[in-house]
Enzyme design. Structure first.
Site, PDB file in Angstrom:
ATOM      1  CB  SER A 129      -8.188  -0.081   5.695  1.00 21.13           C
ATOM      2  OG  SER A 129      -9.470   1.565   5.641  1.00 21.13           O
TER       3      SER A 129
ATOM      4  CE  LYS B 203      -4.153   1.963   2.618  1.00 27.03           C
ATOM      5  NZ  LYS B 203      -4.898   2.142   3.562  1.00 27.03           N
TER       6      LYS B 203
ATOM      7  CB  SER C 237      -8.585   3.246   2.711  1.00 31.90           C
ATOM      8  OG  SER C 237      -7.420   3.095   3.531  1.00 31.90           O
TER       9      SER C 237
END
Lengths: 95, 485
Positions: free
Chosen positions: B177, B78, B153
């Site tokens: 997330s 990420k 997310s």
């Protein structure tokens, strides 16, 4: 719970954000909706409850106070938008 | 067999027996990224040179006998984990050209284990979102249906993995997330106990809630990655100083004697019918494996969303004060004076959702409101955490849905923050209480979209989560289902 456009402008100034008129109106509505959701917490009697500021109850760890090398000045300045002679450069703040 | 379809455990066996080289494996993933990423938009940055160099080193380690289970494994990370000299954007215009001068502990540990970092995955801006639609670099599409959101997310990490553009990915989880996008894309996603993995070099959103974790195809793969990431880090004073158990060797195929709590508050009338049905069936599978189900109650559940939407924005507004256009990141053109520089830099550099949360956080922390909002939320947070402590005197794990429904269409909730926030209704409590939680696939709806279920364990009992998930996956096919692309 609703908040006014003036309050939103005041908070924006505190947060160093500038909102144009197109952003302002929906934000007043959305923040009012979110704060409406938050109002539910008032139902709970929490007078005797200790606030929880950390996810786990653990003692604050200590460590020896030793100097360790970190990034160089050049590396830390490499991402700066504007530098001069090894310093960050900002607009003039003293007349 | 196409090597991009292997699990991490299978790939390690192929690499160990020289059936494939790390360079061939990495090249196969890079080729797949070239082919599929334009449709999915899961990666913001692909590091071809860095990945091939790491693969070369991995091959050397297999030759000289220093390989680990992660050596040569292609992983997506990420884009909020700082990677030294590799652009780290956090999904924001503010950091679009930021090249960190240091390495996050998570990526350092991955690299030391010999993993190959393929690139940096797309995400909601500053990890604020549940649909991956707030990214400055465009929305990520769900590989199961590209007209739907992948969740957020960590939507890029989820989509990259579901589309087999990585063998595993790393996400972060502040309110769901990792688990919510894992559920919506048919993956296993683990949010460990707060502090189990170092936050050093992880770009901060809400510091008392943020936690990194693996996203994988199987619980066994998650155990292998957690083994590498977990542990104390002197650079993060909130990282836990506790021994790291052997997560892989504690995996089991039977769950005899395990008591699983079913909290009634997580099965409201509004829960999607197919999700409810899938979890009923999963309970039967778990019973067949030897576990027993116990009805329990977590009475403060419904206060989690309002509590979170005070605490998280408050911490975010404070953390994001650092983006002022001086030391790094975006700066506006031709500022009139210092205040204009701050204000225009932040107004031009942040997107709408980030501004909304900064505004909310600034409001609840502003003079006269602190006690009514922030302190009140901290008190309710303790009540929520106590609910969990109380039920764990009776049960070993909790089982809940991960999300109220399956992946929704792009754009559906984009302009309605409250509706968007409610999509995290089953995951947020776990962050507030600091507990480990894991989502794993347990079915598909009538449109073929994945359904996820969540297991929640007491503090530092990740091995219990992984063992239960592994036993379930040994008995069911859901984690092997793949989207057609």
């Amino acid at each position: 719970m609703s908040i006014t456009a003036d309050t939103v402008k005041h908070v924006a100034n505190l947060a160093r954000l500038k909102l144009d008129d197109q952003e302002l109106a929906p934000l007043v509505q959305q923040l009012s909706n979110i704060l409406g959701l938050v109002e539910q917490l008032k139902e709970l009697d929490t007078d005797a409850v200790t606030p929880m500021s950390h996810a786990l109850d653990m003692p604050i760890p200590e460590r020896p106070d030793l100097v360790v090398p970190t990034s160089t000045r050049e590396a830390m300045l490499a991402n700066a938008p504007d530098t001069e002679q090894g310093y960050f450069r900002v607009p003039k703040i003293i007349e | 067999m196409d090597p991009t379809q292997l699990s991490l455990v299978q790939a390690h066996a192929w690499l160990s027996s020289r059936q494939i080289s790390a360079r061939e494996l990495t090249a196969a993933f890079l080729e797949r990224i070239d082919r599929l990423n334009p449709r999915i938009n899961a990666y913001i940055t692909v590091d071809r040179e860095g990945a091939m160099a790491a693969a070369q080193q991995a091959d050397d380690r297999f030759r000289n006998g220093t390989a680990t289970p992660l050596t040569g494994i292609p992983i997506g990370v990420k884009d909020l984990f700082c990677t030294e000299n590799l652009t780290t954007t956090c999904g924001s215009k503010m950091l679009a050209r930021f090249r960190p001068p240091y390495e996050s502990t998570v990526t350092r540990r991955l690299k030391e284990a010999g993993a190959v970092i393929l690139g940096k995955t797309n995400m909601d801006e500053f990890a604020m979102g549940s649909s991956n639609e707030t990214s400055f670099f465009g929305p990520v599409r769900n590989p199961w249906d590209t007209e739907r959101i992948p969740g957020g997310s960590s939507g890029g990490s989820a989509a990259a993995l579901a589309a087999r553009m990585a063998m595993a990915t790393i996400g972060s989880d502040t309110g769901g997330s990792i688990r919510q996008p894992a559920a919506l894309t048919g993956l296993t996603g683990l949010k460990p106990t707060y502090g189990r993995i170092s936050r050093f070099g992880m770009i901060a959103f809400a510091s008392s809630l943020d936690q990194a974790g693996p996203m994988t195809w199987t619980a066994e793969d998650a155990a292998i990655i957690l083994q590498v990431l977990a542990g104390h880090d002197p650079k993060d004073s909130t990282s836990i100083q506790a021994e790291v158990p052997d997560y892989v060797n504690t995996l089991v195929n039977r769950l005899d004697g395990l008591r699983i709590g079913i909290p009634e508050e997580y099965f409201p009338d509004s829960l999607d019918g197919e999700t409810r049905h899938a979890i009923d069936e999963a309970q039967q599978v778990l019973r067949d494996l030897g576990a027993s189900m116990v009805s329990v109650s977590l009475p403060h559940t419904r206060y989690a969303i309002p509590t979170y939407y005070i605490i998280a924005p408050a911490e975010a507004s404070s953390n994001l004060a650092r983006y002022d256009g001086i030391r790094f990141g975006y700066r506006c053109e031709n500022p009139e004076d210092l205040k204009d520089l701050y204000t225009r830099t932040r107004s031009e550099g942040f997107g709408a959702e980030v501004k909304r949360r900064i505004m909310l956080g600034t409001y609840v922390l502003s003079s006269g409101y602190y006690d009514a909002y922030y302190r009140k939320a901290q008190k309710v947070r303790r009540l929520i955490a106590r609910d969990f402590q109380d039920v764990y005197t009776d049960v070993d794990l909790l089982l809940t849905p991960t999300t109220p429904g399956t992946a929704f269409p792009l754009g559906e909730k984009k302009d309605d923050p409250v509706a968007m926030y409610l999509s995290d209704i089953f995951t947020i409590n776990v962050n507030l209480a600091g507990l480990p939680g894991l989502s794993l696939p347990c079915g598909q709806d009538h449109q073929g979209l994945p359904i996820g279920m969540q297991l929640i364990a007491p503090v530092l009992k990740e091995e219990r989560l992984l063992a239960a998930a592994h036993a379930y996956q040994s008995a069911t096919p859901w984690h092997q289902r793949k989207p057609e692309l």
